[in-house]
Design a protein around this motif. Structure first.
Motif, short mmCIF file in Angstrom:
data_model
loop_
_atom_site.label_atom_id
_atom_site.label_comp_id
_atom_site.label_asym_id
_atom_site.label_seq_id
_atom_site.Cartn_x
_atom_site.Cartn_y
_atom_site.Cartn_z
N ARG A 142 0.89 -1.19 0.01
CA ARG A 142 0.01 -0.05 0.03
C ARG A 142 1.03 1.42 -0.13
O ARG A 142 2.11 1.23 0.30
CB ARG A 142 -0.96 -0.11 1.27
CG ARG A 142 -0.37 0.04 2.51
CD ARG A 142 -1.45 -0.03 3.59
NE ARG A 142 -0.58 -0.38 4.79
CZ ARG A 142 -0.27 -1.54 5.51
NH1 ARG A 142 -0.67 -2.50 4.89
NH2 ARG A 142 0.30 -1.66 6.74
N GLY A 143 0.26 2.41 -0.46
CA GLY A 143 1.16 3.63 -0.36
C GLY A 143 0.46 4.76 -0.44
O GLY A 143 -0.72 4.99 -0.45
N ALA A 144 1.50 5.88 -0.59
CA ALA A 144 0.43 7.20 -0.87
C ALA A 144 1.60 8.12 -1.52
O ALA A 144 2.95 7.90 -1.51
CB ALA A 144 0.39 7.91 0.58
N PHE A 145 1.40 9.09 -2.20
CA PHE A 145 2.28 10.16 -2.69
C PHE A 145 1.63 11.51 -2.61
O PHE A 145 0.60 11.76 -2.85
CB PHE A 145 2.83 9.66 -4.11
CG PHE A 145 1.90 9.97 -5.36
CD1 PHE A 145 1.91 10.94 -6.03
CD2 PHE A 145 1.13 8.77 -5.38
CE1 PHE A 145 1.26 10.97 -7.10
CE2 PHE A 145 0.25 8.76 -6.49
CZ PHE A 145 0.20 9.98 -7.37
N ALA A 146 2.43 12.49 -2.66
CA ALA A 146 2.04 13.79 -2.60
C ALA A 146 2.88 14.78 -3.44
O ALA A 146 4.25 14.25 -3.65
CB ALA A 146 2.13 14.38 -1.21
N THR A 147 2.55 15.82 -4.18
CA THR A 147 3.45 16.67 -4.92
C THR A 147 4.02 17.74 -4.12
O THR A 147 3.11 18.51 -3.00
CB THR A 147 2.44 17.13 -6.06
OG1 THR A 147 2.10 16.29 -6.88
CG2 THR A 147 3.27 18.17 -7.16
N ALA A 148 5.18 18.03 -4.14
CA ALA A 148 5.81 19.14 -3.35
C ALA A 148 5.89 20.17 -4.18
O ALA A 148 6.02 21.37 -3.70
CB ALA A 148 7.20 18.44 -2.72
N ARG A 149 6.32 20.06 -5.53
CA ARG A 149 6.51 21.27 -6.11
C ARG A 149 5.93 21.04 -7.75
O ARG A 149 6.06 19.62 -8.14
CB ARG A 149 8.02 21.56 -6.17
CG ARG A 149 8.33 22.58 -7.03
CD ARG A 149 9.85 23.12 -6.84
NE ARG A 149 10.68 22.43 -7.61
CZ ARG A 149 12.01 22.51 -7.41
NH1 ARG A 149 12.40 23.10 -6.44
NH2 ARG A 149 12.72 21.65 -8.20
N GLY A 150 5.46 21.73 -8.59
CA GLY A 150 5.14 21.56 -9.78
C GLY A 150 3.73 20.89 -9.71
O GLY A 150 3.16 20.98 -8.71
N THR A 151 3.46 20.21 -10.98
CA THR A 151 2.24 19.56 -11.13
C THR A 151 2.44 18.19 -11.70
O THR A 151 3.12 17.98 -12.69
CB THR A 151 1.32 20.18 -12.05
OG1 THR A 151 0.94 21.74 -11.52
CG2 THR A 151 -0.18 19.47 -12.30
N LEU A 152 1.79 17.23 -11.09
CA LEU A 152 1.77 15.72 -11.73
C LEU A 152 0.62 15.40 -11.96
O LEU A 152 -0.52 15.94 -11.46
CB LEU A 152 2.33 14.87 -10.50
CG LEU A 152 3.87 14.87 -10.33
CD1 LEU A 152 4.39 14.12 -9.04
CD2 LEU A 152 4.93 14.72 -11.58
#
Length: 192
Positions: free
Chosen positions: A93-103
């Motif tokens: 399982r996981g997670a991710f978040a954008t810190a800079r820019g746009t994904l």
């Protein structure tokens, strides 16, 4: 919780040694999806750490982080026009978040079997897409199949990712229309 980098890499760097994996998930439940999402959002807000990631105009770069409660975590730099291709996380399982820019994330809202197939025809309505700007993130379960892209023409993006248990493998897929094809299975060390 330590946010200190463990190691830094680039698509042009030498191979690294992976730390030994923690005990199996059955012996230790590890962080929940919500806890992983909270962690990646906190790290994404740490502008000093985000700024410490070396960026390469030609390929993705990454910095291994100490994740919470035995998880695997990464800070990843994305030059314009780069992406992961379709993949899963080997049951983590996981997670991710954008810190800079746009994904941009394209994901399948369907549970894809992990064994016994080479080609699948996807049903109508399983595609999901989202744009993740700074501070936005998402968590996912162990059967998540997606691709993540920096579709901008001139801006580097940076994101934070965390997985539990640490990635045992990644399955790589190709997609043509509604047809999803399993292309390869990568083990730790083959993507680091």
């Amino acid at each position: 919780m330590s946010l200190a980098p463990v190691s830094a890499h680039s698509t042009h760097s030498a191979h690294s040694t992976r730390p030994s994996d923690p005990s199996p998930a059955s012996a230790h439940p590890g962080p929940t999806e919500a806890e992983l999402l909270s962690f990646v959002r906190r790290v994404a807000a740490d502008q000093a750490l985000v700024a410490s990631l070396p960026l390469d105009p030609e390929g993705r770069t990454w910095l291994r982080l100490a994740g919470p409660d035995g998880s695997e975590a990464w800070l990843i730099g994305w030059p314009p026009g780069t992406g992961t291709g379709w993949h899963d996380h080997g049951g983590s399982r996981g997670a991710f978040a954008t810190a800079r820019g746009t994904l941009t994330e394209h994901a399948l809202a369907a549970r894809i079997p992990t064994e016994g197939w080479k080609t699948l025809e996807l049903a109508d309505g399983v595609d999901r897409g989202r744009r993740l700007t700074p501070g936005r993130g998402r968590a996912f379960g162990p059967h998540h199949v997606h691709e993540v892209l920096n579709e901008t023409a001139g801006e580097h993006a940076v994101s934070v990712h965390a997985y539990y248990p640490p990635l045992p493998l990644m399955r790589r897929y190709s997609r043509t229309g509604a047809v999803l094809r399993l292309e390869e299975v990568e083990r730790p060390g083959e993507w680091e």
